[in-house]
Design a protein around this motif. Structure first.
Motif, PDB file in Angstrom:
ATOM      1  N   GLU A  51       0.828  -1.212   0.000  1.00 55.52           N
ATOM      2  CA  GLU A  51       0.000   0.000   0.000  1.00 55.52           C
ATOM      3  C   GLU A  51       0.862   1.263   0.000  1.00 55.52           C
ATOM      4  N   LEU A  52       1.898   1.275   0.823  1.00 57.79           N
ATOM      5  CA  LEU A  52       2.762   2.460   0.946  1.00 57.79           C
ATOM      6  C   LEU A  52       3.558   2.707  -0.324  1.00 57.79           C
ATOM      7  N   THR A  53       3.958   1.661  -1.033  1.00 61.60           N
ATOM      8  CA  THR A  53       4.763   1.848  -2.232  1.00 61.60           C
ATOM      9  C   THR A  53       3.920   2.209  -3.448  1.00 61.60           C
ATOM     10  N   ARG A  54       2.616   2.075  -3.341  1.00 63.44           N
ATOM     11  CA  ARG A  54       1.716   2.470  -4.430  1.00 63.44           C
ATOM     12  C   ARG A  54       1.419   3.950  -4.428  1.00 63.44           C
ATOM     13  N   ARG A  55       1.719   4.620  -3.340  1.00 62.04           N
ATOM     14  CA  ARG A  55       1.403   6.054  -3.212  1.00 62.04           C
ATOM     15  C   ARG A  55       2.337   6.900  -4.006  1.00 62.04           C
TER      16      ARG A  55
END
Length: 66
Positions: free
Chosen positions: A62-66
């Motif tokens: 989730e964090l790397t998709r931002r």
């Protein structure tokens, strides 16, 4: 002060803490889980049963998709 100390880390609430963890905190939790096996055999198995590793991976995704 460590990232875990700053977050009021509670080993009983790892999954709850991961819901809003930033990248640094997520990485610190993963490191904590990995290192705990050294001090108590079976810790990884318990963490897997509790869903901690899966939750960490989901949060990192989730964090790397931002």
């Amino acid at each position: 002060m460590s990232v875990l100390e700053e977050s009021d880390f509670d080993v009983g609430n790892i999954n709850g803490l991961l819901d809003s963890a930033d990248f640094e905190l997520t990485r610190a939790i993963l490191t904590f889980l990995i290192r705990q096996e050294r001090f108590g055999e079976g810790t990884w198995g318990e963490a897997a049963k509790e869903g901690h590793f899966l939750k960490v991976l989901e949060r990192l995704k989730e964090l790397t998709r931002r």
